[in-house]
Design a protein around this motif. Structure first.
Motif, PDB file in Angstrom:
ATOM      1  N   THR A  53      -4.109 -12.611   1.864  1.00  0.00           N
ATOM      2  CA  THR A  53      -3.387 -11.366   1.641  1.00  0.00           C
ATOM      3  C   THR A  53      -2.666 -11.423   0.298  1.00  0.00           C
ATOM      4  O   THR A  53      -2.006 -12.405  -0.032  1.00  0.00           O
ATOM      5  CB  THR A  53      -2.367 -11.108   2.756  1.00  0.00           C
ATOM      6  N   LEU A  54      -2.810 -10.349  -0.461  1.00  0.00           N
ATOM      7  CA  LEU A  54      -2.165 -10.219  -1.769  1.00  0.00           C
ATOM      8  C   LEU A  54      -0.985  -9.269  -1.622  1.00  0.00           C
ATOM      9  O   LEU A  54      -1.140  -8.148  -1.117  1.00  0.00           O
ATOM     10  CB  LEU A  54      -3.166  -9.691  -2.797  1.00  0.00           C
ATOM     11  N   TYR A  55       0.181  -9.706  -2.050  1.00  0.00           N
ATOM     12  CA  TYR A  55       1.396  -8.896  -1.887  1.00  0.00           C
ATOM     13  C   TYR A  55       1.844  -8.359  -3.240  1.00  0.00           C
ATOM     14  O   TYR A  55       1.630  -9.002  -4.266  1.00  0.00           O
ATOM     15  CB  TYR A  55       2.493  -9.735  -1.234  1.00  0.00           C
ATOM     16  N   PRO A  56       2.472  -7.163  -3.267  1.00  0.00           N
ATOM     17  CA  PRO A  56       2.752  -6.307  -2.116  1.00  0.00           C
ATOM     18  C   PRO A  56       1.464  -5.730  -1.530  1.00  0.00           C
ATOM     19  O   PRO A  56       0.557  -5.360  -2.269  1.00  0.00           O
ATOM     20  CB  PRO A  56       3.641  -5.216  -2.689  1.00  0.00           C
ATOM     21  N   CYS A  57       1.418  -5.661  -0.205  1.00  0.00           N
ATOM     22  CA  CYS A  57       0.245  -5.177   0.516  1.00  0.00           C
ATOM     23  C   CYS A  57       0.545  -3.804   1.104  1.00  0.00           C
ATOM     24  O   CYS A  57       1.407  -3.670   1.978  1.00  0.00           O
ATOM     25  CB  CYS A  57      -0.122  -6.161   1.632  1.00  0.00           C
ATOM     26  N   VAL A  58      -0.151  -2.799   0.601  1.00  0.00           N
ATOM     27  CA  VAL A  58      -0.063  -1.449   1.148  1.00  0.00           C
ATOM     28  C   VAL A  58      -1.338  -1.204   1.947  1.00  0.00           C
ATOM     29  O   VAL A  58      -2.410  -1.013   1.380  1.00  0.00           O
ATOM     30  CB  VAL A  58       0.083  -0.397   0.033  1.00  0.00           C
ATOM     31  N   PRO A  59      -1.272  -1.243   3.281  1.00  0.00           N
ATOM     32  CA  PRO A  59      -2.485  -1.100   4.101  1.00  0.00           C
ATOM     33  C   PRO A  59      -2.964   0.352   4.160  1.00  0.00           C
ATOM     34  O   PRO A  59      -2.389   1.245   3.546  1.00  0.00           O
ATOM     35  CB  PRO A  59      -2.028  -1.591   5.478  1.00  0.00           C
ATOM     36  N   GLY A  60      -4.026   0.537   4.959  1.00  0.00           N
ATOM     37  CA  GLY A  60      -4.514   1.880   5.242  1.00  0.00           C
ATOM     38  C   GLY A  60      -5.889   2.158   4.674  1.00  0.00           C
ATOM     39  O   GLY A  60      -6.048   2.233   3.449  1.00  0.00           O
ATOM     40  N   HIS A  61      -6.906   2.283   5.579  1.00  0.00           N
ATOM     41  CA  HIS A  61      -8.258   2.612   5.127  1.00  0.00           C
ATOM     42  C   HIS A  61      -8.909   3.667   6.020  1.00  0.00           C
ATOM     43  O   HIS A  61     -10.134   3.695   6.153  1.00  0.00           O
ATOM     44  CB  HIS A  61      -9.120   1.344   5.006  1.00  0.00           C
ATOM     45  N   GLU A  62      -8.097   4.522   6.593  1.00  0.00           N
ATOM     46  CA  GLU A  62      -8.597   5.669   7.363  1.00  0.00           C
ATOM     47  C   GLU A  62      -7.888   6.910   6.815  1.00  0.00           C
ATOM     48  O   GLU A  62      -6.925   7.404   7.387  1.00  0.00           O
ATOM     49  CB  GLU A  62      -8.314   5.491   8.856  1.00  0.00           C
ATOM     50  N   ILE A  63      -8.358   7.382   5.670  1.00  0.00           N
ATOM     51  CA  ILE A  63      -7.618   8.329   4.837  1.00  0.00           C
ATOM     52  C   ILE A  63      -8.265   9.709   4.871  1.00  0.00           C
ATOM     53  O   ILE A  63      -9.478   9.841   4.683  1.00  0.00           O
ATOM     54  CB  ILE A  63      -7.567   7.818   3.380  1.00  0.00           C
ATOM     55  N   VAL A  64      -7.443  10.722   5.093  1.00  0.00           N
ATOM     56  CA  VAL A  64      -7.868  12.119   4.959  1.00  0.00           C
ATOM     57  C   VAL A  64      -6.859  12.836   4.078  1.00  0.00           C
ATOM     58  O   VAL A  64      -5.643  12.676   4.246  1.00  0.00           O
ATOM     59  CB  VAL A  64      -7.975  12.815   6.328  1.00  0.00           C
ATOM     60  N   GLY A  65      -7.351  13.606   3.120  1.00  0.00           N
ATOM     61  CA  GLY A  65      -6.451  14.337   2.234  1.00  0.00           C
ATOM     62  C   GLY A  65      -7.185  15.418   1.476  1.00  0.00           C
ATOM     63  O   GLY A  65      -8.316  15.791   1.817  1.00  0.00           O
ATOM     64  N   ASP A 120      -6.674  -2.298 -11.843  1.00  0.00           N
ATOM     65  CA  ASP A 120      -5.437  -1.522 -11.755  1.00  0.00           C
ATOM     66  C   ASP A 120      -4.271  -2.423 -11.355  1.00  0.00           C
ATOM     67  O   ASP A 120      -4.440  -3.385 -10.592  1.00  0.00           O
ATOM     68  CB  ASP A 120      -5.558  -0.406 -10.711  1.00  0.00           C
ATOM     69  N   ALA A 121      -3.067  -2.089 -11.828  1.00  0.00           N
ATOM     70  CA  ALA A 121      -1.859  -2.793 -11.389  1.00  0.00           C
ATOM     71  C   ALA A 121      -1.693  -2.570  -9.889  1.00  0.00           C
ATOM     72  O   ALA A 121      -1.967  -1.478  -9.397  1.00  0.00           O
ATOM     73  CB  ALA A 121      -0.645  -2.260 -12.143  1.00  0.00           C
ATOM     74  N   PRO A 122      -1.297  -3.600  -9.130  1.00  0.00           N
ATOM     75  CA  PRO A 122      -0.879  -4.945  -9.541  1.00  0.00           C
ATOM     76  C   PRO A 122      -2.013  -5.980  -9.538  1.00  0.00           C
ATOM     77  O   PRO A 122      -1.759  -7.162  -9.350  1.00  0.00           O
ATOM     78  CB  PRO A 122       0.158  -5.290  -8.482  1.00  0.00           C
ATOM     79  N   GLY A 123      -3.264  -5.543  -9.679  1.00  0.00           N
ATOM     80  CA  GLY A 123      -4.395  -6.466  -9.685  1.00  0.00           C
ATOM     81  C   GLY A 123      -5.181  -6.462  -8.393  1.00  0.00           C
ATOM     82  O   GLY A 123      -6.195  -7.148  -8.276  1.00  0.00           O
ATOM     83  N   HIS A 124      -4.719  -5.707  -7.398  1.00  0.00           N
ATOM     84  CA  HIS A 124      -5.462  -5.553  -6.146  1.00  0.00           C
ATOM     85  C   HIS A 124      -5.269  -4.138  -5.635  1.00  0.00           C
ATOM     86  O   HIS A 124      -4.280  -3.478  -5.948  1.00  0.00           O
ATOM     87  CB  HIS A 124      -5.022  -6.586  -5.096  1.00  0.00           C
ATOM     88  N   THR A 125      -6.234  -3.662  -4.855  1.00  0.00           N
ATOM     89  CA  THR A 125      -6.184  -2.295  -4.348  1.00  0.00           C
ATOM     90  C   THR A 125      -5.069  -2.140  -3.324  1.00  0.00           C
ATOM     91  O   THR A 125      -4.705  -3.084  -2.615  1.00  0.00           O
ATOM     92  CB  THR A 125      -7.523  -1.890  -3.710  1.00  0.00           C
ATOM     93  N   GLN A 126      -4.536  -0.926  -3.267  1.00  0.00           N
ATOM     94  CA  GLN A 126      -3.475  -0.591  -2.310  1.00  0.00           C
ATOM     95  C   GLN A 126      -3.878   0.691  -1.590  1.00  0.00           C
ATOM     96  O   GLN A 126      -4.373   1.634  -2.201  1.00  0.00           O
ATOM     97  CB  GLN A 126      -2.145  -0.447  -3.044  1.00  0.00           C
ATOM     98  N   GLY A 127      -3.662   0.686  -0.269  1.00  0.00           N
ATOM     99  CA  GLY A 127      -4.312   1.653   0.587  1.00  0.00           C
ATOM    100  C   GLY A 127      -3.553   2.926   0.890  1.00  0.00           C
ATOM    101  O   GLY A 127      -2.718   3.402   0.117  1.00  0.00           O
TER     102      GLY A 127
END
Length: 349
Positions: A53-65, A120-127
């Motif tokens: 796990t890479l921190y800060p970790c912003v989860p979420g991969h079930e996205i509608v918008g 992209d910053a911070p070097g890992h994807t955020q969800g």
């Protein structure tokens, strides 16, 4: 800056964060997130229960918008479109798997919607526990459900496709007897989809108290797997079994229910290996134990279109983002029917 919720360390609860999103490039779609489903994977990753796990970790991969901007080369989407994003936001796009529309099996490994390597910053994807996201247009999906169903559409982007992909790959349809093991976030979608595909659906649960709920989801029969008599009554009778249980358990009890040439497909990764199966039970009836990982972009779009046509959505509990830590605790206790979904508008509160 974009408001989000995420984990700073594996030992601390999720908290409010400000994160950066890139400006849309030529092939990017910018999305204002309306809803994001809460998957058990989010909990494992944020709490460091999965390695890496890479921190800060912003989860979420079930996205509608809704689309807020598109890059100059984007032709499939326009501002105002209702769209979805699932578990992947990129892949190599040139290996044999990607060429076949099976990006989840990319030879180089797909880029996850969170915790994946990125420039992209911070070097890992955020969800998706955030106000907005920017995604390559090849990994954006069209959502055609009506507005009042959009919150319940969000879990289709993981739970829906994870069960749809094996059902389609093993050609589940009318005239087949299909079992679904486990009636949780994945299993409840498996029952709905197998039923809609025309199969005779048998739901397996460890608890008699879930019998009526499973029937309401579309199961034709319900078997309490701890009852030997109920299990034995179905010996050698299933064409296909979808096993959604992520906990380590005895697979032999279910393989014995398969017909000759029947297949049981696993979609849950256990915390420790399953006990070794009885190889004789496989050899003497040419049975198969298989695995399946989420689904490719093309089949995810197929699933969303099918669900919109049939009026299929997940059964959800809509929550405020500020209740996410309580939701994680409840999810760990299996205290949800059947999926939490975040109302992302509450990030503004």
């Amino acid at each position: 800056m974009t408001k989000a919720f995420g984990a700073v360390t594996e030992h601390t609860p999720l908290v409010a964060l400000d994160i950066e999103r890139r400006e849309p490039g030529a092939h990017d779609v910018a999305i204002d997130i309306a809803y994001c489903g809460v998957c058990h994977s989010d909990l494992h990753q944020a709490r460091g229960e999965w390695a890496g796990t890479l921190y800060p970790c912003v989860p979420g991969h079930e996205i509608v918008g809704r689309v807020s901007a598109v890059g100059s080369e984007v032709t499939a989407f326009k501002v105002g479109d209702t769209v979805g994003v699932g578990c992947m936001v990129d892949s190599c796009q040139h290996c044999s798997a990607c060429d076949e529309g099976l990006e989840q099996y990319c030879d180089d490994g797909f880029i996850g919607t969170y915790n994946g390597a990125t420039a992209d910053a911070p070097g890992h994807t955020q969800g998706g526990y955030s106000q907005a996201i920017v995604v390559n247009d090849k990994f954006v999906l069209k959502v055609s459900h009506p507005a009042e169903q959009l919150a319940a559409v969000a879990p289709l982007l993981c739970a829906g496709i994870t069960t749809w992909s094996p059902l389609r790959h093993w050609k589940v349809g009318p005239g087949q007897k299909v079992g679904v093991v486990g009636i949780g976030g994945l299993g409840h979608m498996g029952v709905k989809l197998a039923h809609a595909l025309g199969a005779h659906v048998v739901a397996f649960t460890t608890s008699d108290s879930k019998r009526e709920a499973a029937l309401a989801l579309g199961a034709d029969e319900v078997v309490v797997s701890r009852n030997p008599d109920e299990m034995n009554a179905h010996a050698n009778s299933f064409d296909f079994i979808l096993n959604t249980v992520a906990a380590s358990h005895d697979l032999d009890a279910f393989t014995a229910l398969l017909k000759r040439d029947g297949t049981m497909t696993l979609v849950g990764v256990p915390e420790r290996p399953h006990p070794s199966p009885n190889v004789g039970a496989l050899i003497f009836r040419r049975r198969t134990i298989a695995g399946s990982l989420i689904g490719g972009i093309a089949e995810t779009q197929e699933m969303l279109d099918f669900c919109a046509e049939k009026g299929i959505v997940a059964d959800i509990e809509l929550i405020d983002i500020h209740d996410i830590n309580e939701a994680f605790d409840r999810m760990q206790r299996s205290d949800v029917k059947y999926r939490f979904v975040i109302d992302n508008a509450t990030l503004n509160a």
